[in-house]
Design a protein around this motif. Structure first.
Motif, PDB file in Angstrom:
ATOM      1  N   GLY A  21      68.545 -33.116 -92.769  1.00 23.36           N
ATOM      2  CA  GLY A  21      68.577 -34.271 -93.670  1.00 23.36           C
ATOM      3  C   GLY A  21      69.000 -33.871 -95.067  1.00 23.36           C
ATOM      4  N   ARG A  22      68.906 -34.799 -95.992  1.00 24.26           N
ATOM      5  CA  ARG A  22      69.331 -34.575 -97.366  1.00 24.26           C
ATOM      6  C   ARG A  22      68.362 -33.626 -98.078  1.00 24.26           C
ATOM      7  N   LEU A  23      68.920 -32.799 -98.966  1.00 29.17           N
ATOM      8  CA  LEU A  23      68.130 -31.827 -99.725  1.00 29.17           C
ATOM      9  C   LEU A  23      68.375 -32.014-101.209  1.00 29.17           C
ATOM     10  N   ASP A  24      67.350 -31.707-101.993  1.00 30.46           N
ATOM     11  CA  ASP A  24      67.469 -31.734-103.446  1.00 30.46           C
ATOM     12  C   ASP A  24      68.061 -30.429-103.945  1.00 30.46           C
ATOM     13  N   MET A  25      68.805 -30.530-105.025  1.00 26.25           N
ATOM     14  CA  MET A  25      69.329 -29.354-105.725  1.00 26.25           C
ATOM     15  C   MET A  25      68.470 -29.168-106.967  1.00 26.25           C
ATOM     16  N   LEU A  26      67.857 -27.999-107.104  1.00 22.68           N
ATOM     17  CA  LEU A  26      67.036 -27.703-108.267  1.00 22.68           C
ATOM     18  C   LEU A  26      67.894 -27.071-109.350  1.00 22.68           C
ATOM     19  N   LEU A  27      67.606 -27.421-110.591  1.00 29.77           N
ATOM     20  CA  LEU A  27      68.311 -26.880-111.746  1.00 29.77           C
ATOM     21  C   LEU A  27      67.339 -25.990-112.503  1.00 29.77           C
ATOM     22  N   MET A  28      67.762 -24.776-112.786  1.00 35.70           N
ATOM     23  CA  MET A  28      66.914 -23.814-113.484  1.00 35.70           C
ATOM     24  C   MET A  28      67.714 -23.176-114.606  1.00 35.70           C
ATOM     25  N   GLY A  29      67.024 -22.701-115.638  1.00 31.37           N
ATOM     26  CA  GLY A  29      67.714 -22.065-116.746  1.00 31.37           C
ATOM     27  C   GLY A  29      66.832 -21.060-117.463  1.00 31.37           C
ATOM     28  N   ILE A  30      67.486 -20.209-118.231  1.00 31.00           N
ATOM     29  CA  ILE A  30      66.790 -19.209-119.049  1.00 31.00           C
ATOM     30  C   ILE A  30      67.567 -19.063-120.356  1.00 31.00           C
ATOM     31  N   LEU A  31      66.831 -18.893-121.440  1.00 29.08           N
ATOM     32  CA  LEU A  31      67.423 -18.691-122.757  1.00 29.08           C
ATOM     33  C   LEU A  31      67.406 -17.214-123.113  1.00 29.08           C
ATOM     34  N   ARG A  32      68.287 -16.834-124.025  1.00 28.67           N
ATOM     35  CA  ARG A  32      68.356 -15.436-124.471  1.00 28.67           C
ATOM     36  C   ARG A  32      66.983 -14.936-124.918  1.00 28.67           C
ATOM     37  N   ARG A  33      66.302 -15.701-125.754  1.00 29.79           N
ATOM     38  CA  ARG A  33      65.006 -15.239-126.279  1.00 29.79           C
ATOM     39  C   ARG A  33      63.973 -15.048-125.166  1.00 29.79           C
TER      40      ARG A  33
END
Length: 191
Positions: free
Chosen positions: A168-180
């Motif tokens: 079935g349909r799946l979610d796409m997760l968005l993740m991030g990181i900053l330099r600091r």
């Protein structure tokens, strides 16, 4: 006060090295690009991809100034274990997207992913002087999500029902990181 830069590190850790991919690596990369299970894991198009298709992909992506494409290698070995890259590099806003996979099934589950992510972040926040690196990961790729969380990435959003999966349909997760954030976690512990 200007933010501190992370320590200058080569794109390597004691466990992995990130090196350019060449046409000598084409058979292995072609096998990975034609692997339906791997394509699902990284939400990529499925094949079939020919030698010419993969050679073109390597040439285009390897020469794209908005991309830093590398093979994942164990130190002292010539056969790649996977592909790692920073893509959509935006030098004006100092941001990029991280993408990686361990194509060699025997390389998975050994903690190599975290070493690869660390090397990519060190290159992005070091020589490339990025301020932010983000990624997309399918909700069912639990091992990758754990790797990214352990590497300091934070959950930033979700694209609901974004990809058609086997069940079935799946979610796409968005993740991030900053330099600091990377600098702080780099000083605490290294992979």
């Amino acid at each position: 006060m200007p933010e501190s830069k992370p320590p200058a590190l080569p794109p390597a850790t004691p466990r992995v090295m990130l090196q350019p991919l060449t046409l000598a690596h084409l058979p292995r990369v072609k096998a990975w690009k034609n692997d339906p299970a791997l394509a699902h894991m990284i939400a990529a198009l499925t094949g079939p991809f020919s030698d010419a298709d993969v050679a073109d992909w390597l040439a285009r992506n390897g020469s794209d100034p908005c991309q830093w494409l590398r093979g994942i290698f164990r130190p002292g070995q010539d056969e790649p274990l996977g592909v790692a890259r920073l893509m959509f590099i935006d030098r004006v806003n100092a941001v990029a997207e991280l993408g990686m996979y361990l194509g060699a099934a025997q390389a998975r589950g050994q903690g190599l992913g975290r070493a690869v992510v660390h090397a990519l972040l060190a290159h992005g926040f070091g020589p490339l002087s990025l301020e932010r690196i983000h990624l997309r990961v399918l909700e069912d790729n639990v091992a990758a999500i754990r790797c990214y969380e352990a590497s300091g990435f934070r959950h930033e959003g979700r694209w609901r029902a974004h990809v058609r999966g086997p069940a079935g349909r799946l979610d796409m997760l968005l993740m991030g990181i900053l330099r600091r954030e990377f600098v702080a976690t780099s000083l605490e512990a290294r992979p």
